[in-house]
Each structure stands twice: as structure tokens, then as C-alpha cells.
Motif scaffolding. Structure first.
Motif, PDB file in Angstrom:
ATOM      1  N   UNK A 147       0.754  -1.293  -0.087  1.00  0.00           N
ATOM      2  CA  UNK A 147      -0.052  -0.155  -0.012  1.00  0.00           C
ATOM      3  C   UNK A 147       0.936   1.274   0.078  1.00  0.00           C
ATOM      4  N   UNK A 148       0.353   2.406  -0.429  1.00  0.00           N
ATOM      5  CA  UNK A 148       1.004   3.758  -0.264  1.00  0.00           C
ATOM      6  C   UNK A 148       1.491   4.072   0.804  1.00  0.00           C
ATOM      7  N   UNK A 149       0.921   3.723   1.861  1.00  0.00           N
ATOM      8  CA  UNK A 149       1.379   4.005   3.118  1.00  0.00           C
ATOM      9  C   UNK A 149       2.786   3.692   3.487  1.00  0.00           C
ATOM     10  N   UNK A 150       3.415   2.724   2.673  1.00  0.00           N
ATOM     11  CA  UNK A 150       4.640   1.819   2.928  1.00  0.00           C
ATOM     12  C   UNK A 150       5.542   2.004   1.768  1.00  0.00           C
ATOM     13  N   UNK A 151       5.187   2.997   1.025  1.00  0.00           N
ATOM     14  CA  UNK A 151       5.903   2.956  -0.307  1.00  0.00           C
ATOM     15  C   UNK A 151       7.030   4.557   0.214  1.00  0.00           C
ATOM     16  N   UNK A 152       7.225   5.020  -1.022  1.00  0.00           N
ATOM     17  CA  UNK A 152       8.253   6.211  -0.735  1.00  0.00           C
ATOM     18  C   UNK A 152       7.823   7.472  -1.238  1.00  0.00           C
ATOM     19  N   UNK A 153       8.016   8.618  -0.551  1.00  0.00           N
ATOM     20  CA  UNK A 153       7.778   9.975  -0.913  1.00  0.00           C
ATOM     21  C   UNK A 153       8.837  10.959  -1.060  1.00  0.00           C
ATOM     22  N   UNK A 154      10.245  10.543  -0.906  1.00  0.00           N
ATOM     23  CA  UNK A 154      11.267  11.347  -1.011  1.00  0.00           C
ATOM     24  C   UNK A 154      11.234  12.803  -0.154  1.00  0.00           C
ATOM     25  N   UNK A 155      10.692  12.630   0.968  1.00  0.00           N
ATOM     26  CA  UNK A 155      10.549  13.725   2.039  1.00  0.00           C
ATOM     27  C   UNK A 155      10.298  15.159   1.234  1.00  0.00           C
ATOM     28  N   UNK A 156       8.809  15.312   0.860  1.00  0.00           N
ATOM     29  CA  UNK A 156       8.750  16.674   0.392  1.00  0.00           C
ATOM     30  C   UNK A 156       8.685  17.683   1.763  1.00  0.00           C
ATOM     31  N   UNK A 157       8.853  19.060   1.088  1.00  0.00           N
ATOM     32  CA  UNK A 157       8.451  19.955   2.216  1.00  0.00           C
ATOM     33  C   UNK A 157       8.033  21.191   1.673  1.00  0.00           C
ATOM     34  N   UNK A 158       7.056  21.394   0.910  1.00  0.00           N
ATOM     35  CA  UNK A 158       6.563  22.415   0.468  1.00  0.00           C
ATOM     36  C   UNK A 158       5.048  22.425   0.435  1.00  0.00           C
ATOM     37  N   UNK A 159       4.343  23.192   0.973  1.00  0.00           N
ATOM     38  CA  UNK A 159       2.782  23.381   1.105  1.00  0.00           C
ATOM     39  C   UNK A 159       2.275  23.805   0.060  1.00  0.00           C
ATOM     40  N   UNK A 160       0.846  23.595  -0.293  1.00  0.00           N
ATOM     41  CA  UNK A 160       0.106  23.788  -1.565  1.00  0.00           C
ATOM     42  C   UNK A 160      -0.617  24.935  -1.193  1.00  0.00           C
ATOM     43  N   UNK A 161       0.046  26.358  -1.238  1.00  0.00           N
ATOM     44  CA  UNK A 161      -0.788  27.623  -1.136  1.00  0.00           C
ATOM     45  C   UNK A 161      -0.439  28.673  -2.392  1.00  0.00           C
ATOM     46  N   UNK A 162      -1.154  29.370  -2.565  1.00  0.00           N
ATOM     47  CA  UNK A 162      -1.261  30.449  -3.775  1.00  0.00           C
ATOM     48  C   UNK A 162      -0.066  31.137  -4.155  1.00  0.00           C
ATOM     49  N   UNK A 163       0.466  31.671  -2.979  1.00  0.00           N
ATOM     50  CA  UNK A 163       1.735  32.588  -3.453  1.00  0.00           C
ATOM     51  C   UNK A 163       2.998  32.210  -2.740  1.00  0.00           C
ATOM     52  N   UNK A 164       4.213  32.813  -3.051  1.00  0.00           N
ATOM     53  CA  UNK A 164       5.513  32.226  -2.478  1.00  0.00           C
ATOM     54  C   UNK A 164       5.512  32.620  -0.854  1.00  0.00           C
ATOM     55  N   UNK A 165       4.996  33.712  -0.669  1.00  0.00           N
ATOM     56  CA  UNK A 165       4.994  34.343   0.580  1.00  0.00           C
ATOM     57  C   UNK A 165       4.096  33.283   1.629  1.00  0.00           C
ATOM     58  N   UNK A 166       2.879  32.946   1.103  1.00  0.00           N
ATOM     59  CA  UNK A 166       2.039  31.856   1.674  1.00  0.00           C
ATOM     60  C   UNK A 166       2.966  30.517   2.139  1.00  0.00           C
TER      61      UNK A 166
END
Length: 832
Positions: free
Chosen positions: A693-712
Motif C-alpha cells: 500500500x501507499x502508506x509503506x512506499x516512498x515519498x522522498x521527503x517533500x517539504x512544500x505546502x500547497x498555497x497560492x503565493x510564494x509568501x504563503x
């Protein structure tokens, strides 16, 4: 570890019937010369940090004159006069006026050094001899010269009022002088046996004692003050490596001058002065090499660094005609405080420097730390060459015998090279008494546990990482946790935690117990029950020790977790040399806490059971380790390091739902340059086979949140995370990532603003077999690769920094601003 020993300055204290005092100065500038050598017919002495010295002797009839020498200055003889008790000795510099002598268009000193380098292997005992062994006695003290300290009680006007003048009395120096007049501040002794064979060198500590501590600080015993061999291409002083003056490429870094010839052990030696070419004195070594005129072996060496600290180390050799070999018989090491514009903060205190004096500001008042020095003396004896040497447990660089901590006084009297003077005797008796009264040993252990993230309370160590955290799923996570300590039992432990999420409103926790089954290999057998949540597709190496952080910023924005309820049994050991490993059997019930189902055999699973066996192993092949009576310590971390992990589902055992295998691998490499810069490399890969299942696969440690602007999207950066990759954007069942970092020296923008510049590049490739099995989340795969690069400006102000990353390549986004990530960084400087 070097900051354990940061405060120290130099002097020598003797007790005798008669004493004269003096000071050594530069004849041109009038400045005092620390570390000047004062030689009499009964021995030698060294001037202290202020250039002051004392000479003690038994009777006036045995003392008629003394000689004063200093690196780069002419030796001066001074006659003793009965009426004079204080001497001011002015030395004249000589290196600046030396004339170079040419031989075949080559500088004489360069020709000598070239031949010394060419014949290194013939003169290096570790190359020339098949084997050797010897015993060694070392004494290290931290002290100060009472004669250099004013015992005056100062008064300072605090304020003036109509009622009078308010004065504050400062007795700091008075109390400090009173203390160091009686005893040293710290003292330790060690007797060791060194053995060399099969190109391996091992130290076995036969006896050790440390003032004020029944169980010594093993980190101090393993501290590398100076290189074992003068022939190392990188010479080490105070755990900092410098290019050696006899390295293959030494001419790039050093200038050489032939000063004189001198007889050592009845053989003539060239006396060659060397100095680094760099403007900054702290960037390289300076000193004197004594080179045998026939064999071109080093017969004596003095190494020195002048910067934040004034550090010097020396090697003295004995000649063995049978092998035509010079062997080290005496080493000394000294530290005093140097000059710098900035103060040093450490352990909650401050070491101040006199840099502002050059700006015509009023010099500050001297503090006790100005007078403190560290001095270490090592004597090698019972030297045996080319004999049959049997080295037990040769994979340990240092091993401490079990009875080394309980040696009788007769043992020390047999090995000491000098009788214990009154100050040294009182150092042991008074510090032992103070240690008991003030619970020093307890406070030392308390500090070590705090550094590792634990707060000891009686027989329980509270885990500071469990008290508070935050993420988007749980909200504020509040909890308590920890592990029982050695006060309860050295061979049994209970550990666990309990936590509550203010957003999900759920209690979670863990409870486990383990028993030690082998002391030497630090082997434990344990069992644990856990009911908690984890981030989906996160890579988790069980063997890795997670460093203590007051906060971990990356999980703040994570929303997708799964709940796991597990029973596990495990066995952890260090049986295999230079490794740590864990074998684990785990049964877990998994429930995703987000909209997700796994399609397997035409059935949608929204919850499932996994029963697995896992082996996790970390290997440090080039690191040095110390075996102590309480366990193994990595005393010198070297790279590369390798981490392996294999996970296998166990068929239909215990209601297991899926069959799969996972292979995970990571290697890290660091290279520190002599100029203070550092390059770090990270390679990590994973491969999952079967139905997972997806829970035990790999996501390579992302660290960016989905917001409209860079400042957000501004948030805190992670350690090795992809800062421009959005959470849940990519998933893989096979992947590889590579990270490159290069840290430059701190750049001075303003007096108090000195950011650390780091260049970073990251890239990853991967793929996902059968993406149709994963229902509920929209995501992409990494088959085209992912690339980002950025600049980190860390510690701009009070530990706060700013980083910027840019995403490029096949997965670059259409809008330019969406490819930019701006992050905050924070470095908490505890002074360690």
C-alpha cells in the motif's frame, strides 16, 4: 568533543626553597612572549600567557645563569644576581633578517624538506617496522599561574545619588587566585599500552584516574590533542587537521628557513623554521622541525597555531641505531587563550577577547578565563621493535581494561615520571571532596543526558522530544515519555510514552521493556506495544539514532498520516565490528487517516494487517571506536557511513494481508577542508517488490505546502528534504536520490552578522508499478526525475537564517513563482 577543553592557558608551578621571577618581551614591540623556554642547569621552564616565568632552585650556589629562547628569536643568556628577584628579558627577532643560502639554485631549507618528504617511509616507524609496542604515561592538567593573577578586590561605582556613592565589590580574581594557589582546576592521569601490527595501531588503557570523578569521562580519554605520528600527511592539533609541513604538497602552504644546526642524541640535526603562507595565522601551522643530517628523519618537532586559541604541540625522539630509527619518546601539548575580535559563548558562559583594543577602545578587565591553560605531557617507554605482537580486538582503536579505574597508588608511583607535587596531590583530594559535596559526577551525567534529549528524574529519564510538537493532523501533540536509567538497573529498561493530539482528539502511546544479554557487545532483547500515527510513505531506518532537536519543523505541515497498532520483538547488538544492527519481528494493524484504499485481488482495503521481519544495520568501516567497561563509543567519526535495511512480509503468518519485500540503502560522506569549508554528500535508494500500500512506499521527503503565493508557502526548512516538492506530489516503489552540500566559511557582513553560506543541490528519480492499485489520492511519479538547487544563509542573526530553492528540469511547474521555495532556518547554539 573539543569544546570540553576550550578554556585553557599555560604555566608551570613548582615548589622550592628559592625562587626568582621575570618576564620575556619582544625587544622591538615590548609585547610579552608567551611560551618562551627558560633553561637552567637543572631543567627548563616555560613563560605563561603574559610572558611571566618563575625559576625555583634548591640553593643559591647551584644556580648561576639561565637561557631564554623563543621561536624565531635569538637565544639570550642572563646571569643570576643575588640582589635581583625580577628579570625583564628582551629577545631580538632573527627570522626576519636571515639570509637565504643557495645550493644549485635551490633554497637550502627547501632541499632538506624535499629529501625529508622523499624518505618519509624509511623513517616512519609505522612504515619501516613490521611491529612495535610500548607503554605510555600521560598527565593532563587545567590550571593557572597564581603569580599572573592580581589578588586585589576591585571596586566599581554602580551609581551616584544625593545619599552617596554606591560601590560594588568584585572579588572574582581574588577568589580565583586563592583557588589555583592551592590546586589545579582539573587533573587526569592515564597509563596505556600501544601495540602496532598488521598496519593497525591499538591503545589499551591499563589505568586511569580523573580528579573528582570515580568514573571518568571517556570522551576526554579519547580526545585527540595531537597526531600520534609526525609523519601523518594531515597533522592534527586539538581535533583540527592541518596540512603537514612535510606533506607531499606542503610547499604550496609553507615557507621554510634554515635557522641553525644542533646536536640531538649525539647526531647533528638541521633546525628549520616553517610558517604558513596564509595571512591568517589560524589557517595553518608554524613551528620548527629538527631534521637528522644523515637519515633526514625528524628528530624533534614543535607545532603551533595562533588564533582563537594559542595551541602548541611538540614531539621529542630517541635514536635507535639498530634500526637507524628515531622513535617518539615524549609529547607535550599546551593551550592558552589567543586574540580575536569576538567573544566565545560556551556552556552558558563567555570567553572574552581583546580585539576592540585595536580600535582605541578601553581594554576590558581580565577575567579568570584569561589565565587558564591546559597542559598535557606524554612519556613513551619500554619501546620494543619488530617483535611478535598479538593485538586482541584490533578493530577497537582504544580499549579500557575493566580494572583500569581501580588502580592502587603503588601502580601510579611505578609509572609516574615526576613525583606528585603538593598542588597535584591537593587537586585529587579537594576535587574528590568537592565532587561528592556538589554532586559533580551526577551533574556531568545530567549534562550529557540533556545534550541527548533526556531530563533525568531519579531512576527515569524524561524524553524531551515527547513533550510538545505540532502537525496538521494532530494539531498540538502533548505528551510525556522516557526510559528508566541505570539507577534502576543497568541490565533492564522500561520505556514508553503517552501523547494526546488537540486536533484529532485521540490518545496514543507506546510501552516496551528490554533486557541486556551481553555487556561487551551491548546486546539487548526487547518487546514493545505501540498505538500511534506515522507519516505516509516515509523512509524509516530503525538503526539510526535521531539527534535531539527542540523542534522538528518539517512535520508541521503534514496532513496525511496512518494509524498503526503494533506488537514487536527485537534484538539489537554491536557484535559485528564497527556496526550496529537490529533484528525485528513486527505485527501491525494499519488504518490510513485520510481518503485512501488499496486495490488488491479485486478487493479495496481501507485497513490491513502486516506481519514482517526486518533487519537494519549501520556500518562505519573507517571510524575509530573505544571499548569501555560500560559499552562502545565512536571516538572519531569518519566517512563514508553505510546503512542497510531489509524488510520481508511473512506470508500468511498472523493474518498478514500482503506479500512484499523492501530493500533500503543510504550512504553519507563528509569532507572537511583545511580552510574550514565542508562538503557533504548523501545517496539514498529504495526498492519495494510485491503488493505494498501507499502508506509503506516512498515519498522522498517533500517539504512544500500547497498555497497560492510564494509568501504563503514560507515555512521552516528541513535537513535533507526537498524544499520545492509539494506534500503528496510524488510516490514511488523504487527511487534513488542524491544530495550535494558545500558549506563555506562564515561571511562577515557586519560586526554581529556573519551568515554561513551553503550551496545545495538535490535530485531524485523513481517510478511506481501499478499506480492503479492506489485509490483516493492524486499523485505523480518520478520517472522523469526531480531537480532543485538552492542557497542557505544560516545564522544570519541570533541563529535565524533564510534559504531559497528553485525547482527545474522535467518536473518544473508552468508558473515561475511556483518553482521557488523560501524557507526559514534556525540553528540553536548551545555552545557544544
Amino acid at each position: 568533543m573539543k569544546h570540553f577543553l576550550l578554556f585553557f592557558l599555560f604555566t608551570l608551578s613548582l615548589q622550592a626553597q628559592f625562587q626568582i621571577n621575570g618576564i620575556v618581551k619582544d625587544s622591538h614591540s615590548g609585547k610579552p612572549l608567551p611560551f618562551a623556554t627558560i633553561t637552567t642547569n637543572s631543567g627548563s621552564n616555560i613563560s605563561d600567557v603574559d610572558g611571566k616565568f618563575s625559576i625555583n632552585f634548591d640553593s643559591k650556589t647551584t644556580f648561576s645563569s639561565f637561557y631564554v629562547s623563543y621561536l624565531g628569536y635569538q637565544i639570550k643568556k642572563t646571569d643570576y644576581q643575588n640582589e635581583t628577584v625580577f628579570y625583564t628579558v628582551f629577545l631580538t627577532p632573527q627570522t626576519a633578517v636571515l639570509k637565504e643560502v643557495k645550493i644549485q639554485n635551490k633554497n637550502t631549507a627547501l632541499a632538506i624538506i624535499q629529501k625529508t618528504i622523499a624518505l618519509k617511509d624509511q623513517n616512519n616507524p609505522e612504515k619501516k617496522l613490521q611491529s612495535f609496542e610500548f607503554k605510555s604515561y600521560n598527565k593532563l592538567i587545567v590550571s593557572a599561574n597564581p603569580d599572573s593573577i592580581s589578588g586585589k578586590i576591585d571596586s566599581t561605582i554602580v551609581k551616584r545619588t544625593r545619599d552617596g556613592v554606591y560601590i560594588k565589590l568584585d572579588s572574582t580574581n581574588y577568589k580565583f587566585k586563592k583557588t589555583v594557589s592551592k590546586r589545579h582546576l582539573f587533573q587526569t592521569e592515564k597509563v596505556s599500552q600501544f601495540q602496532f601490527g598488521d598496519n593497525k595501531l591499538k591503545e589499551t588503557v591499563l589505568g586511569t584516574k580523573m580528579a573528582g570523578l570515580k568514573q571518568p569521562l571517556y570522551e576526554i580519554l579519547s580526545f585527540n590533542l595531537q597526531s600520534f605520528s609526525i609523519y601523518d600527511s594531515k597533522y592534527e592539533l586539538f581535533e583540527t587537521k592541518y596540512n603537514s609541513p612535510i606533506a607531499e604538497n606542503s610547499f604550496r602552504d609553507y615557507d621554510y628557513k634554515l635557522l641553525d644546526t644542533i646536536a640531538i642524541s649525539g647526531r647533528n640535526s638541521f633546525m628549520i623554521y616553517f610558517k604558513n603562507k596564509k595571512k591568517s595565522k589560524a589557517k595553518g601551522l608554524e613551528g620548527i622541525l629538527y631534521i637528522d643530517q644523515h637519515s633526514y628523519a625528524v628528530t624533534k618537532a614543535i607545532m603551533r597555531i595562533r588564533g582563537l586559541l594559542d595551541i602548541s604541540g611538540s614531539h621529542e625522539f630517541e635514536y635507535f641505531p639498530e634500526e637507524n630509527l628515531w622513535f617518539t619518546t615524549h609529547k607535550s601539548f599546551r593551550i592558552i587563550k589567543g586574540k580575536n575580535d569576538d567573544d566565545i559563548r560556551i556552556f552558558g558562559g563567555t570567553i572574552q577577547f581583546d580585539g576592540d583594543v585595536e580600535n582605541n577602545l578601553k581594554p576590558r578587565k581580565k577575567q579568570p578565563s584569561d589565565y587558564i591553560y591546559l597542559q598535557s605531557e606524554t612519556y613513551n617507554f619500554d619501546i620494543k621493535r619488530n617483535i611478535t605482537v598479538s593485538i586482541p580486538n584490533s578493530y577497537f582503536a582504544v580499549e579500557i581494561e575493566k580494572n583500569a579505574l581501580n588502580k592502587e597508588e603503588s601502580f601510579w608511583e611505578n609509572y609516574r615520571k615526576d613525583a606528585m607535587d603538593i598542588r597535584s596531590q591537593k587537586t585529587y583530594s579537594e576535587l574528590d571532596s568537592i565532587s561528592v559535596r556538589r554532586k559533580i559526577a551526577h551533574r556531568v551525567q545530567f549534562g550529557k543526558k540533556i545534550i541527548n534529549g533526556y531530563f533525568p528524574i531519579a531512576f527515569f529519564d524524561l524524553d524531551l522530544r515527547k513533550i510538545f510538537s505540532y502537525n496538521n493532523h494532530e494539531g498540538f501533540r502533548l505528551g510525556l515519555g522516557g526510559v528508566t536509567n541505570e539507577r534502576l538497573s543497568k541490565n533492564f529498561r522500561i520505556e514508553g510514552y503517552y501523547a494526546y493530539g488537540t486536533k484529532d482528539g485521540i490518545f496514543k502511546g507506546s510501552l516496551g521493556a528490554a533486557a541486556k544479554i551481553d555487556q561487551k557487545d551491548n546486546s539487548w532483547m526487547g518487546i514493545a506495544y505501540t498505538d500511534d500515527v506515522r507519516e505516509i510513505a516515509s523512509t524509516w531506518f530503525s538503526i539510526e539514532k535521531r539527534p535531539f532537536k527542540i523542534y522538528d519543523p518539517r512535520p508541521i505541515n503534514i496532513s496525511t498520516f496512518y494509524n498503526y497498532v503494533s506488537w514487536k520483538s527485537y534484538f539489537e547488538t554491536r557484535k559485528i565490528p564497527k556496526t550496529e544492527s537490529i533484528l525485528e519481528l513486527n505485527h501491525a494493524d494499519i488504518t490510513p487517516k485520510f481518503n485512501y484504499a488499496f486495490l488488491y485481488n479485486e478487493k479495496l482495503y481501507t485497513a490491513y494487517t502486516m506481519t514482517t521481519a526486518m533487519l537494519s544495520l549501520q556500518w562505519s568501516p573507517l571510524s575509530d571506536f573505544m571499548q569501555t567497561p560500560t559499552g562502545r563509543i565512536e571516538i572519531e567519526k569518519r566517512f563514508p557511513k553505510f546503512t542497510f535495511q531489509f524488510t520481508q512480509s511473512l506470508g500468511k503468518l498472523w493474518e498478514n494481508d500482503f506479500n512484499f519485500s523492501k530493500f533500503d540503502f543510504k550512504t553519507e560522506y563528509e569532507k572537511k577542508y583545511l580552510n574550514g569549508q565542508k562538503t557533504s554528500l548523501l545517496f539514498q535508494a529504495g526498492y519495494a517488490l510485491g503488493d505494498i500500500p501507499l502508506t509503506h512506499l516512498y515519498n522522498t521527503s517533500p517539504n512544500n505546502i500547497t498555497k497560492e503565493t510564494v509568501i504563503q508557502r514560507i515555512t521552516f526548512g528541513g535537513k535533507n528534504s526537498f524544499e520545492t516538492m509539494f506534500f503528496n506530489e510524488f510516490f514511488s516503489n523504487k527511487y534513488a536520490l542524491f544530495q550535494f552540500k558545500h558549506a563555506f566559511n562564515r561571511v562577515t557582513l557586519f560586526k554581529k552578522i556573519k551568515p554561513s553560506l551553503v550551496l545545495v543541490s538535490r535530485m531524485a528519480w523513481g517510478n511506481l508499478d501499478h499506480p492503479e492499485q492506489h485509490v483516493g489520492l492524486n499523485f505523480k511519479t518520478l520517472h522523469n526525475g526531480f531537480f532543485e538547487s538552492g542557497i542557505e544563509l544560516n545564522q544570519i542573526f541570533n541563529g535565524l537564517g533564510l534559504t531559497t530553492f528553485f525547482r527545474y528540469g522535467p518536473n518544473q511547474l508552468p508558473r515561475f513563482e511556483d518553482n521557488i521555495a523560501i524557507k526559514l532556518s534556525y540553528v540553536l547554539n548551545l555552545g557544544f
